[in-house]
Structures are given as structure tokens and as C-alpha cells.
Design a protein around this motif. Structure first.
Motif, PDB file in Angstrom:
ATOM      1  N   ILE A  65      37.806  11.126  -2.864  1.00 29.43           N
ATOM      2  CA  ILE A  65      37.086  12.250  -2.271  1.00 29.43           C
ATOM      3  C   ILE A  65      37.478  13.543  -2.977  1.00 29.43           C
ATOM      4  O   ILE A  65      38.658  13.893  -3.057  1.00 29.43           O
ATOM      5  N   ASP A  66      36.467  14.224  -3.480  1.00 27.88           N
ATOM      6  CA  ASP A  66      36.666  15.537  -4.109  1.00 27.88           C
ATOM      7  C   ASP A  66      36.164  16.591  -3.132  1.00 27.88           C
ATOM      8  O   ASP A  66      35.041  16.512  -2.629  1.00 27.88           O
ATOM      9  N   SER A  67      36.996  17.579  -2.861  1.00 27.62           N
ATOM     10  CA  SER A  67      36.625  18.604  -1.885  1.00 27.62           C
ATOM     11  C   SER A  67      36.107  19.839  -2.602  1.00 27.62           C
ATOM     12  O   SER A  67      36.447  20.095  -3.756  1.00 27.62           O
TER      13      SER A  67
ATOM     14  N   ILE B 127      39.204  14.118   6.818  1.00 28.49           N
ATOM     15  CA  ILE B 127      39.573  13.471   5.566  1.00 28.49           C
ATOM     16  C   ILE B 127      41.088  13.285   5.476  1.00 28.49           C
ATOM     17  O   ILE B 127      41.586  12.205   5.136  1.00 28.49           O
ATOM     18  N   ILE B 128      41.827  14.346   5.768  1.00 26.14           N
ATOM     19  CA  ILE B 128      43.287  14.269   5.696  1.00 26.14           C
ATOM     20  C   ILE B 128      43.814  13.200   6.640  1.00 26.14           C
ATOM     21  O   ILE B 128      44.723  12.434   6.305  1.00 26.14           O
ATOM     22  N   GLU B 129      43.229  13.139   7.837  1.00 28.77           N
ATOM     23  CA  GLU B 129      43.694  12.181   8.854  1.00 28.77           C
ATOM     24  C   GLU B 129      43.541  10.751   8.366  1.00 28.77           C
ATOM     25  O   GLU B 129      44.410   9.901   8.605  1.00 28.77           O
ATOM     26  N   LEU B 130      42.436  10.454   7.670  1.00 26.52           N
ATOM     27  CA  LEU B 130      42.144   9.076   7.279  1.00 26.52           C
ATOM     28  C   LEU B 130      42.719   8.690   5.927  1.00 26.52           C
ATOM     29  O   LEU B 130      42.802   7.500   5.611  1.00 26.52           O
ATOM     30  N   SER B 131      43.124   9.645   5.133  1.00 29.11           N
ATOM     31  CA  SER B 131      43.526   9.353   3.755  1.00 29.11           C
ATOM     32  C   SER B 131      44.884   8.657   3.675  1.00 29.11           C
ATOM     33  O   SER B 131      45.781   8.918   4.472  1.00 29.11           O
ATOM     34  N   ASP B 132      45.006   7.803   2.678  1.00 32.90           N
ATOM     35  CA  ASP B 132      46.286   7.162   2.382  1.00 32.90           C
ATOM     36  C   ASP B 132      47.114   8.021   1.439  1.00 32.90           C
ATOM     37  O   ASP B 132      48.338   7.938   1.435  1.00 32.90           O
ATOM     38  N   LEU B 133      46.436   8.813   0.640  1.00 33.81           N
ATOM     39  CA  LEU B 133      47.108   9.678  -0.317  1.00 33.81           C
ATOM     40  C   LEU B 133      46.307  10.966  -0.420  1.00 33.81           C
ATOM     41  O   LEU B 133      45.083  10.940  -0.558  1.00 33.81           O
ATOM     42  N   VAL B 134      46.990  12.097  -0.323  1.00 31.73           N
ATOM     43  CA  VAL B 134      46.330  13.406  -0.402  1.00 31.73           C
ATOM     44  C   VAL B 134      46.961  14.195  -1.540  1.00 31.73           C
ATOM     45  O   VAL B 134      48.147  14.519  -1.504  1.00 31.73           O
TER      46      VAL B 134
ATOM     47  N   TRP C  43      39.399   1.075   3.989  1.00 34.49           N
ATOM     48  CA  TRP C  43      39.497   1.030   2.535  1.00 34.49           C
ATOM     49  C   TRP C  43      40.410   2.158   2.081  1.00 34.49           C
ATOM     50  O   TRP C  43      40.386   3.253   2.668  1.00 34.49           O
ATOM     51  N   PRO C  44      41.229   1.916   1.065  1.00 32.20           N
ATOM     52  CA  PRO C  44      42.152   2.962   0.598  1.00 32.20           C
ATOM     53  C   PRO C  44      41.418   4.246   0.247  1.00 32.20           C
ATOM     54  O   PRO C  44      40.447   4.230  -0.511  1.00 32.20           O
ATOM     55  N   MET C  45      41.864   5.351   0.801  1.00 35.05           N
ATOM     56  CA  MET C  45      41.245   6.647   0.574  1.00 35.05           C
ATOM     57  C   MET C  45      42.215   7.581  -0.115  1.00 35.05           C
ATOM     58  O   MET C  45      43.348   7.756   0.332  1.00 35.05           O
ATOM     59  N   ILE C  46      41.756   8.187  -1.206  1.00 34.33           N
ATOM     60  CA  ILE C  46      42.535   9.187  -1.932  1.00 34.33           C
ATOM     61  C   ILE C  46      41.738  10.486  -1.912  1.00 34.33           C
ATOM     62  O   ILE C  46      40.600  10.534  -2.369  1.00 34.33           O
ATOM     63  N   SER C  47      42.334  11.522  -1.361  1.00 45.59           N
ATOM     64  CA  SER C  47      41.649  12.807  -1.244  1.00 45.59           C
ATOM     65  C   SER C  47      42.213  13.810  -2.236  1.00 45.59           C
ATOM     66  O   SER C  47      43.425  13.871  -2.441  1.00 45.59           O
ATOM     67  N   ILE C  48      41.311  14.570  -2.842  1.00 50.84           N
ATOM     68  CA  ILE C  48      41.694  15.627  -3.779  1.00 50.84           C
ATOM     69  C   ILE C  48      41.311  16.957  -3.137  1.00 50.84           C
ATOM     70  O   ILE C  48      40.130  17.294  -3.041  1.00 50.84           O
TER      71      ILE C  48
END
Length: 479
Positions: free
Chosen positions: A160-162, A181-188, A58-63
Motif C-alpha cells: 500500500i502506497d499512501s 491501514i496501520i491497524e491491519l498491516s504486518d509491516l509499516v 494476506w501479508p500487508m506492507i504499508s508505505i
């Protein structure tokens, strides 16, 4: 249930979920199964592992970012919900995974909801935490929490909020989750606080985040955001501040990844000079639209990334894992031959010295008193030959096994293509000759299987292209 059966059950559940959410990816799971079979044959994966679990479906966006960088405020504005607590100090010390809720209620669930659900990218993350920080795996709720919220912007995405990132003070477990998280994210989205314009003060943060990006081949997924830039409007030095941060990134070796500025209208205080403020607002609005465009594009990009990851994994096995295994086997063979020559040479010197001491030589003729009796007894001769052969083989296998373990210890256990150390040890089993330079499980049939996987991914890409574009100008049929 065996670990292998549990993994197969997990893949089946994944396919069932994809049938509802994104049917085009159902067949991709089968290609991952085929790739897993190749890797397991080579020893790169164990029977309870799968490349399919190393990515997020699923698309993952990390903050990510530093304390007081405005991450939570950005999330609340984006979702139009008062979801995350905000403040100038650290207000949350856990990673928050935010997903869509079909009802109107916001709920907070413990970290166990993520660790125990194979549909989420944090499945069994507690085991990884335990590996890097003994005793912390059982405290998963101290590191993760899940929030479900009724925002359409979350539908089909994971946000994802860090916690505030400070590489000096974070424990190994938190850093491990950050890397995961960084490895799996589509956008960081990496937030920095513009109110602290000296990037040198953030050296450790840049060290971890930026150099982490350099280790990957997808550094373009990083957006570096200088937040709360409105504080520089009074001095009108926007370009100088941005340039300073860009220079800091370049000094860390990162040339990819775009830089953006933001500030919150609700908190900003406009300056008297209207032209300066208008320029700040215009730049902010343009950058915000670019960020939103990247966020909207993760759904389409995720499908391409999953398909591309299959081909990339196949290429890495053939172009990286196999050559490295060949090199390790050649090094092993050379070291074993040298060690054998040294060991047997020393053994020969010892035996010759002892035979001279015992007077077994008549000039250059070896003639001990027991030799004639031994040669007249076939059973005794056979027993001596067998004993000598066992001694020689025992010394040889002791040498090759120890050298194999020594070389295996120098090989990686967690490359993107699998456990190179385990694959090497599989290729040095006792029944394999040291002169076999081809890794165990590798051959023409295995190469053809990888070619078939790559061909299947090409068909996937063509199918996706037909959905989104038509170079010939002919409108694609709706599926």
C-alpha cells in the motif's frame, strides 16, 4: 439475505480462498467463528460482525510518510517496475493498493474494486468513511485505487502506497483510512525526507503516526526510514541527523520501532571524499538488507500474527472486557440505589406532607376517612396496591434505564474486543436485577469455550513451529 447470513457467506469464501493460498489457516476461520459466538453472546459483537474481518488474511506492507519522502521511488525500485509516479510535490492524492497480476500487464482499478471485494482488507471501507465524514463514503474512488502488477515480489502480499501525509491538511476520511491501514498491516514503513533535517517541522506527522503506534501493542512492526540521506554526505553529519530524528521519536514517547537510512543510487551524487561516501553506501546497503529481510518475513509472520490474534482476542474478552463490564455494572447498581433512595425519599416526604395538610393523622396514627372503607373492599385494596407497585416499579425502571444509557455513553463502542457499550446495555435489560454483577452471557461455560479456543491456538503454534524449527534436532516430516 440477512446481515448475519452475508457474514457467514463471507467467511465461507475466505475459507475457500485460503484452501488455495494458505491451507494451514483454514481451521483458524472456524476458531474465529467460535470466538464470534462468545462475543455475540456477551453483546460485544452483533450477528453481522466477525473478528475475522478485523484483520488482513494476506501479508500487508504499508508505505507511509510525508510529501517528497521518496515512497514511490522506493516502491518502483523494490518491484523493479516504473509503477508509481514520482516527484518533489504531491503526485498522487489516493491510497494505492498494489497486488500481484499473473499476466504481463499493469492495470489500475477504481476504489470500488476494493470496497466491494470481501477478500481485501478495505471491504466496505466506504461505510466507515461515511461515519467520520458525511457524504464522502460515496466518493470511495477519490480515496482508493488498486493496481495489479506482474512482479513476483508481490505474490502473496499486499503493498500500500499512501498519499503524502500531512496531518494538518488531511480530511477525517483520509486519516480514518490511514488508521485502518496501520491497524491491519504486518509491516509499516514510515518515510521521512532527510533533506529537511529539522524534525520539529514534522510535528503533526509524528504526532499522528508515532502516537498511533503507541496505542497498539505491535509497535515493533514500524520501520522509520530517513530517505535521501545522501544529501548530508557533503557535511558528513549522518549520525547527527539520525540522532535528531531518533530524539524526536523518543520525545513523542516511542522507544520501539527501528530507524534506517536510504538513498537512491540513480539520483544520488557521490561526494569527493571516497571514505565518507563508502561509509554512507555501506550503511545504506546494510539497512536496505534489513528492510528486505523484514519484508520477506511478513509471510511467515502473518500466519503467526493471525493465530496469535485469536488468543489475544480471547484474553482481551476475559481480562479486559469482562472486568470493565463488572465495574460498569457495579457503578450502575450503586447509582440506581442512590437515585431510588433519593426519588422515593422525596416521594415519601411529599406524600406525608400532603397527608398532614389533609388532616389524615391522629397524632402518630395514620387514619384517613377512606381507610376503613378501603380495607373492607378486597378488590379496591388490590387495585390500590397494584397501582402503588406499578408507580414504584415505573419510577425504578425509569431511573435504571436512564442511568444505564448514561453509563453506556461513557463506554467505548470500538474497542479491539468489540462494543463495550452494547454489551453493557445487554446486561442491563429489564429482566436482569441490578444486583447481578456478572455480565449477560458470561459464566463457567463461556469461560470454558475461551479456554478451548486458547488451547486450539496453542496447537496451531506448535504445528507452525514444527514446520519451521525442531528444538530436538530431529528433522520435521514434510507436509
Amino acid at each position: 439475505m440477512t446481515p448475519a447470513k452475508r457474514m457467514e457467506q463471507r467467511l465461507k469464501r475466505l475459507q475457500e480462498h485460503l484452501k488455495r493460498e494458505n491451507p494451514v489457516l483454514v481451521e483458524a476461520v472456524n476458531q474465529y467463528r467460535e470466538l464470534d459466538a462468545v462475543a455475540q453472546k456477551l453483546g460485544l459483537l452483533s450477528s453481522n460482525e466477525s473478528y475475522a474481518t478485523q484483520i488482513s488474511w494476506w501479508p500487508m506492507i504499508s508505505i507511509l510518510g510525508t510529501f517528497s519522502a521518496g515512497k514511490s521511488s522506493f516502491i518502483n525500485t523494490f518491484l523493479d517496475l516504473d509503477l508509481q509516479r514520482t516527484g518533489n510535490q504531491a503526485v498522487d492524492d489516493r491510497f494505492t493498493v498494489i497486488t500481484f497480476s499473473p499476466d504481463e500487464e499493469v492495470r489500475t482499478l477504481p476504489g470500488l474494486a476494493l470496497d466491494g471485494d470481501p477478500r481485501f482488507p478495505f471491504y466496505q471501507i466506504s461505510e466507515e468513511i461515511e461515519h467520520v465524514s458525511k457524504g464522502e463514503g460515496a466518493k470511495i474512488d477519490n480515496y482508493l485505487q488498486m493496481k495489479v502488477a506482474p512482479s513476483e515480489k508481490l505474490r502473496g502480499k499486499i503493498l500500500i502506497d499512501s498519499p503524502g501525509f500531512d496531518a494538518d491538511e488531511q480530511r477525517k476520511a483520509t486519516l480514518r483510512i490511514t488508521d485502518h491501514i496501520i491497524e491491519l498491516s504486518d509491516l509499516v514503513l514510515v518515510f521521512f525526507d532527510a533533506r529537511h533535517p529539522e524534525p520539529g517541522a514534522m510535528q503533526d506527522t509524528l504526532e499522528h503516526l508515532v502516537k498511533g503506534a503507541l496505542r497498539r501493542n505491535d509497535s515493533s512492526k514500524f520501520l522509520f526510514i530517513l530517505n535521501q540521506i545522501d544529501t548530508s554526505a557533503r557535511e558528513d553529519n549522518l549520525e547527527d541527523i539520525v540522532s535528531s530524528w531518533q530524539k524526536a521519536l523518543v520525545q513523542q514517547g516511542l522507544s520501539a520501532g527501528s530507524f534506517h537510512i536510504l538513498f537512491n543510487d540513480k539520483l544520488a551524487v557521490p561526494v569527493a571524499n571516497e571514505s565518507v561516501w563508502a561509509r554512507y553506501v555501506s550503511k545504506r546497503d546494510a539497512d536496505y538488507q534489513r528492510i528486505m529481510a523484514r519484508i520477506e518475513g511478513v509471510n511467515t509472520g502473518r500466519v503467526y500474527r493471525i493465530i496469535g490474534a485469536i488468543e489475544s482476542q480471547a484474553n482481551e474478552i476475559e481480562q479486559q472486557a469482562i472486568p470493565r463490564l463488572r465495574q460498569a455494572l457495579q457503578r450502575w447498581k450503586k447509582q440506581v440505589l442512590m437515585a431510588d433512595a433519593l426519588a422515593f425519599g422525596l416521594l415519601a416526604i411529599v406524600l406525608v406532607t400532603m397527608s398532614i395538610e389533609f388532616g389524615y393523622w391522629e397524632g402518630f396514627l395514620f387514619n384517613p376517612p377512606w381507610l376503613m372503607g378501603l380495607m373492607g373492599n378486597l378488590w379496591a385494596t388490590g387495585a390500590v396496591i397494584a397501582a402503588v407497585a406499578c408507580l414504584v416499579l415505573g419510577i425504578h425502571y425509569l431511573i435504571r434505564n436512564r442511568l444505564a444509557k448514561r453509563i453506556a455513553a461513557t463506554l467505548s463502542c470500538d474497542d479491539t474486543y468489540g462494543n463495550l457499550s452494547a454489551a453493557f446495555l445487554k446486561s442491563t435489560k429489564f429482566w436482569r436485577s441490578i444486583f447481578q454483577s456478572t455480565p449477560a452471557g458470561w459464566g463457567g461455560r463461556t469461560r470454558k469455550r475461551l479456554d478451548a479456543i486458547r488451547h486450539a491456538t496453542d496447537r496451531f503454534v506448535q504445528f507452525l513451529n514444527d514446520r519451521f524449527t525442531s528444538p530436538s534436532g530431529v528433522k520435521a516430516k514434510s507436509s
